[in-house]
Design a protein around this motif. Structure first.
Motif, PDB file in Angstrom:
ATOM      1  N   ALA A 347       0.833  -1.206   0.000  1.00  0.00           N
ATOM      2  CA  ALA A 347       0.000   0.000   0.000  1.00  0.00           C
ATOM      3  C   ALA A 347       0.866   1.254   0.000  1.00  0.00           C
ATOM      4  CB  ALA A 347      -0.928  -0.003   1.216  1.00  0.00           C
ATOM      5  N   ALA A 348       1.939   1.237   0.785  1.00  0.00           N
ATOM      6  CA  ALA A 348       2.837   2.389   0.851  1.00  0.00           C
ATOM      7  C   ALA A 348       3.559   2.594  -0.481  1.00  0.00           C
ATOM      8  CB  ALA A 348       3.848   2.192   1.979  1.00  0.00           C
ATOM      9  N   LEU A 349       4.099   1.530  -1.038  1.00  0.00           N
ATOM     10  CA  LEU A 349       4.849   1.654  -2.289  1.00  0.00           C
ATOM     11  C   LEU A 349       3.959   2.138  -3.433  1.00  0.00           C
ATOM     12  CD1 LEU A 349       6.999  -1.602  -2.049  1.00  0.00           C
ATOM     13  CD2 LEU A 349       7.763   0.744  -1.648  1.00  0.00           C
ATOM     14  N   LEU A 350       2.740   1.593  -3.520  1.00  0.00           N
ATOM     15  CA  LEU A 350       1.829   2.004  -4.589  1.00  0.00           C
ATOM     16  C   LEU A 350       1.386   3.457  -4.418  1.00  0.00           C
ATOM     17  CD1 LEU A 350      -0.438  -1.160  -5.045  1.00  0.00           C
ATOM     18  CD2 LEU A 350       1.429  -0.378  -6.506  1.00  0.00           C
ATOM     19  N   ARG A 351       1.189   3.868  -3.162  1.00  0.00           N
ATOM     20  CA  ARG A 351       0.739   5.258  -2.956  1.00  0.00           C
ATOM     21  C   ARG A 351       1.859   6.242  -3.265  1.00  0.00           C
ATOM     22  NH1 ARG A 351      -0.955   9.080  -3.767  1.00  0.00           N
ATOM     23  NH2 ARG A 351      -2.642  10.343  -2.870  1.00  0.00           N
ATOM     24  N   ILE A 352       3.095   5.867  -3.001  1.00  0.00           N
ATOM     25  CA  ILE A 352       4.225   6.728  -3.374  1.00  0.00           C
ATOM     26  C   ILE A 352       4.300   6.842  -4.895  1.00  0.00           C
ATOM     27  CG2 ILE A 352       6.740   6.939  -3.361  1.00  0.00           C
ATOM     28  CD1 ILE A 352       6.671   5.475  -0.616  1.00  0.00           C
ATOM     29  N   LEU A 353       4.157   5.721  -5.582  1.00  0.00           N
ATOM     30  CA  LEU A 353       4.178   5.747  -7.046  1.00  0.00           C
ATOM     31  C   LEU A 353       3.039   6.592  -7.596  1.00  0.00           C
ATOM     32  CD1 LEU A 353       5.010   2.016  -7.927  1.00  0.00           C
ATOM     33  CD2 LEU A 353       6.495   4.011  -8.195  1.00  0.00           C
ATOM     34  N   ALA A 354       1.859   6.485  -6.989  1.00  0.00           N
ATOM     35  CA  ALA A 354       0.698   7.242  -7.452  1.00  0.00           C
ATOM     36  C   ALA A 354       0.917   8.746  -7.339  1.00  0.00           C
ATOM     37  CB  ALA A 354      -0.540   6.836  -6.659  1.00  0.00           C
ATOM     38  N   ALA A 355       1.737   9.173  -6.372  1.00  0.00           N
ATOM     39  CA  ALA A 355       2.008  10.602  -6.215  1.00  0.00           C
ATOM     40  C   ALA A 355       2.748  11.165  -7.421  1.00  0.00           C
ATOM     41  CB  ALA A 355       2.818  10.840  -4.940  1.00  0.00           C
ATOM     42  N   PHE A 356       3.519  10.326  -8.100  1.00  0.00           N
ATOM     43  CA  PHE A 356       4.251  10.779  -9.287  1.00  0.00           C
ATOM     44  C   PHE A 356       3.362  10.806 -10.533  1.00  0.00           C
ATOM     45  CE2 PHE A 356       7.673   9.528  -6.474  1.00  0.00           C
ATOM     46  CZ  PHE A 356       8.648  10.481  -6.742  1.00  0.00           C
ATOM     47  N   ASP A 357       2.200  10.159 -10.446  1.00  0.00           N
ATOM     48  CA  ASP A 357       1.271  10.131 -11.572  1.00  0.00           C
ATOM     49  C   ASP A 357      -0.150  10.216 -11.032  1.00  0.00           C
ATOM     50  OD1 ASP A 357      -0.019   9.863 -13.952  1.00  0.00           O
ATOM     51  OD2 ASP A 357       0.718   7.848 -14.404  1.00  0.00           O
ATOM     52  N   GLY A 359      -2.868  10.961 -12.152  1.00  0.00           N
ATOM     53  CA  GLY A 359      -3.947  10.486 -13.006  1.00  0.00           C
ATOM     54  C   GLY A 359      -4.167   8.990 -12.948  1.00  0.00           C
ATOM     55  N   ARG A 360      -3.257   8.264 -12.307  1.00  0.00           N
ATOM     56  CA  ARG A 360      -3.374   6.803 -12.223  1.00  0.00           C
ATOM     57  C   ARG A 360      -4.251   6.421 -11.037  1.00  0.00           C
ATOM     58  NH1 ARG A 360       0.596   3.945 -14.911  1.00  0.00           N
ATOM     59  NH2 ARG A 360      -0.589   2.118 -14.248  1.00  0.00           N
ATOM     60  N   ASP A 361      -5.572   6.541 -11.219  1.00  0.00           N
ATOM     61  CA  ASP A 361      -6.503   6.220 -10.133  1.00  0.00           C
ATOM     62  C   ASP A 361      -6.368   4.764  -9.693  1.00  0.00           C
ATOM     63  OD1 ASP A 361      -7.400   8.784 -10.200  1.00  0.00           O
ATOM     64  OD2 ASP A 361      -9.294   8.346 -11.229  1.00  0.00           O
ATOM     65  N   MET A 362      -5.988   3.903 -10.606  1.00  0.00           N
ATOM     66  CA  MET A 362      -5.864   2.495 -10.274  1.00  0.00           C
ATOM     67  C   MET A 362      -4.871   2.279  -9.139  1.00  0.00           C
ATOM     68  SD  MET A 362      -4.691  -0.658 -12.751  1.00  0.00           S
ATOM     69  CE  MET A 362      -3.014  -0.003 -12.862  1.00  0.00           C
ATOM     70  N   LEU A 363      -3.757   3.029  -9.153  1.00  0.00           N
ATOM     71  CA  LEU A 363      -2.764   2.891  -8.096  1.00  0.00           C
ATOM     72  C   LEU A 363      -3.327   3.341  -6.752  1.00  0.00           C
ATOM     73  CD1 LEU A 363       0.468   4.186  -9.890  1.00  0.00           C
ATOM     74  CD2 LEU A 363      -0.136   1.811  -9.356  1.00  0.00           C
ATOM     75  N   ILE A 364      -4.077   4.438  -6.758  1.00  0.00           N
ATOM     76  CA  ILE A 364      -4.671   4.945  -5.516  1.00  0.00           C
ATOM     77  C   ILE A 364      -5.688   3.947  -4.978  1.00  0.00           C
ATOM     78  CG2 ILE A 364      -6.090   6.771  -4.516  1.00  0.00           C
ATOM     79  CD1 ILE A 364      -4.801   8.715  -6.459  1.00  0.00           C
ATOM     80  N   HIS A 365      -6.524   3.405  -5.870  1.00  0.00           N
ATOM     81  CA  HIS A 365      -7.524   2.423  -5.437  1.00  0.00           C
ATOM     82  C   HIS A 365      -6.863   1.171  -4.873  1.00  0.00           C
ATOM     83  CE1 HIS A 365     -10.581   4.287  -8.484  1.00  0.00           C
ATOM     84  NE2 HIS A 365     -10.364   5.050  -7.429  1.00  0.00           N
ATOM     85  N   ALA A 366      -5.826   0.710  -5.554  1.00  0.00           N
ATOM     86  CA  ALA A 366      -5.128  -0.491  -5.079  1.00  0.00           C
ATOM     87  C   ALA A 366      -4.480  -0.241  -3.726  1.00  0.00           C
ATOM     88  CB  ALA A 366      -4.082  -0.920  -6.104  1.00  0.00           C
ATOM     89  N   SER A 367      -3.856   0.919  -3.578  1.00  0.00           N
ATOM     90  CA  SER A 367      -3.222   1.254  -2.304  1.00  0.00           C
ATOM     91  C   SER A 367      -4.250   1.313  -1.182  1.00  0.00           C
ATOM     92  CB  SER A 367      -2.491   2.595  -2.423  1.00  0.00           C
ATOM     93  OG  SER A 367      -1.958   2.981  -1.184  1.00  0.00           O
ATOM     94  N   ALA A 368      -5.379   1.973  -1.445  1.00  0.00           N
ATOM     95  CA  ALA A 368      -6.425   2.078  -0.423  1.00  0.00           C
ATOM     96  C   ALA A 368      -6.969   0.703  -0.051  1.00  0.00           C
ATOM     97  CB  ALA A 368      -7.548   2.976  -0.922  1.00  0.00           C
ATOM     98  N   GLY A 369      -7.178  -0.154  -1.055  1.00  0.00           N
ATOM     99  CA  GLY A 369      -7.687  -1.493  -0.776  1.00  0.00           C
ATOM    100  C   GLY A 369      -6.716  -2.317   0.053  1.00  0.00           C
ATOM    101  N   LEU A 370      -5.427  -2.206  -0.261  1.00  0.00           N
ATOM    102  CA  LEU A 370      -4.417  -2.934   0.507  1.00  0.00           C
ATOM    103  C   LEU A 370      -4.314  -2.415   1.935  1.00  0.00           C
ATOM    104  CD1 LEU A 370      -1.728  -3.194  -2.295  1.00  0.00           C
ATOM    105  CD2 LEU A 370      -2.828  -5.145  -1.158  1.00  0.00           C
TER     106      LEU A 370
END
Length: 401
Positions: A347-357, A359-370
């Motif tokens: 969840a932490a790694l995906l949310r950090i990656l999402a901060a760089f993009d 527009g990638r809602d999928m990363l935010i959703h995956a991070s929140a779900g995890l």
């Protein structure tokens, strides 16, 4: 020092020690709040809060979830430090109710009014700081008074958060101040428990190199990091702040290496502490790079490295270990426990990656779900332990955390 016996009483097991109610409610709040946050963020749900949606999310993670875990830890650790009986029964229940009242006050602050809501919400950390100070002083355990410094800064940050959100419509200084206080608390407490638990396990299971004991380097690392985080809170975009944060990151990388975490691969309960602490230098480095090159590194990456990574991972690691130890279980991670560790780390790694993009809602959703899976998973795995009496039988050499 062995934990003193609890007072006999007619209260349920969940009120016998501070970690029991606060860890349970914290995990439910963390998982539930993040599931509520996504539809709130997209405008599908609403709160009755005076806070803007983003501020409500940040506030409830920092001053809702985190303060509950910190309280559960302190109310459980302080009796170990002082030899005094723990806060339990009615006084503990009153603290729990005050925390719950704060969550309701913030959620309904649009109707209640920002000032009454702030008074109710801020009263909790003040009560915790006072209770902790009384116990530490009464036990003449002077060296542990230092843990009250970041707790006091958290209290001050909460006050500023309410004032800033009301006066300016959004928090800015307060969120960085609160995150900084939490990170310093991790550096202080983590610097105590991580090498200690690592040393104990290595001495028993994997003889060889042991963690370096706390010394001047550790004190310097904490001091440099605290100053860098203070600069980040007040002047986040200055070049000097960026340099200080990068230097602090390097100090903490060296500190982590000195703890020999790579030698604990066979024990997830110990290894996860090192993984969680790794997000401290990651967050410091990202914050420093954001100050030095804001067009390349978003500050949101640093915020989530600290929040989801360092705070989320470390608190979950402490909650699982303390629950096992203090309820009489063997200190061994089950498959479910390893799974929630993996969830919060991803969840932490995906949310950090999402901060760089963004527009990638999928990363935010995956991070929140995890994240939700990690903390609701903790509640499912450990909830029964938290509401049940401590087991009578204990394994040798498995003292509680």
């Amino acid at each position: 020092m062995a934990i003193p016996r609890t007072r006999p009483g007619k209260y349920p097991a969940i009120l016998s020690y501070g970690f029991r109610p606060f860890f349970l409610f914290a995990s439910l709040q963390a998982g539930g709040a993040i599931l509520f946050w996504l539809p709130l963020f997209y405008g599908d749900l609403d709160t009755q809060s005076a806070f803007a949606p983003v501020d409500w999310h940040i506030h409830e993670m920092l001053f809702g979830y985190l303060t509950a875990v910190v309280t559960g830890f302190l109310l459980t650790a302080i009796p170990n430090w002082t030899g005094r009986l723990p806060v339990q029964g009615t006084p503990l229940l009153l603290l729990v109710l005050l925390w719950l009242a704060g969550r309701l006050a913030v959620f309904f602050s649009g109707s209640l009014g920002w000032l009454p809501a702030a008074a109710v919400d801020c009263a909790f950390l003040l009560a915790v700081a006072v209770a902790a100070a009384i116990e530490i002083v009464a036990g003449r355990n002077w060296r542990n008074l230092k843990v009250l410094a970041p707790v006091s800064v958290l209290f001050a940050a909460n006050v500023v958060f309410h004032v800033e959100a009301h006066a300016l419509g959004a928090s800015d200084l307060a969120r960085r101040l609160g995150i900084g206080a939490a990170v310093v608390l991790i550096m202080v407490i983590g610097g105590r428990i991580i090498p200690s638990f690592t040393r104990n396990w290595l001495a028993r299971e994997n003889p060889g190199r042991l963690p370096a004991p706390f010394g001047r380097f550790d004190a310097a690392a904490i001091a440099v990091s605290a100053l860098a985080l203070a600069a980040w809170a007040f002047v986040p975009d200055r070049t000097g702040t960026g340099v200080a944060l990068v230097v602090a990151a390097l100090f903490n990388i060296i500190r982590l290496v000195r703890w020999a975490g790579y030698r604990t691969m066979r024990d997830p309960l110990v290894l996860v502490l090192h993984v969680a602490y790794a997000f401290v230098p990651i967050g410091l480095m990202l914050a420093g790079c954001a100050a030095l090159a804001p067009d390349s590194v978003p500050e949101a990456a640093a915020v989530h490295a600290f929040g989801v990574g360092a705070i989320g991972s470390m608190t979950l690691a402490v909650m699982t270990r303390a629950t096992l130890g203090h309820t009489g279980r063997d200190l061994k991670a089950s498959g479910g426990t390893v799974a929630i560790y993996v969830c919060v780390t991803l969840a932490a790694l995906l949310r950090i990656l999402a901060a760089f993009d963004p527009g990638r809602d999928m990363l935010i959703h995956a991070s929140a779900g995890l994240w939700a899976a990690a903390f609701l998973g903790y509640a499912a795995l450990y909830g029964g332990m938290l509401v049940s009496p401590k087991l009578k039988a204990r394994q040798p050499n498995r003292a509680p955390a």
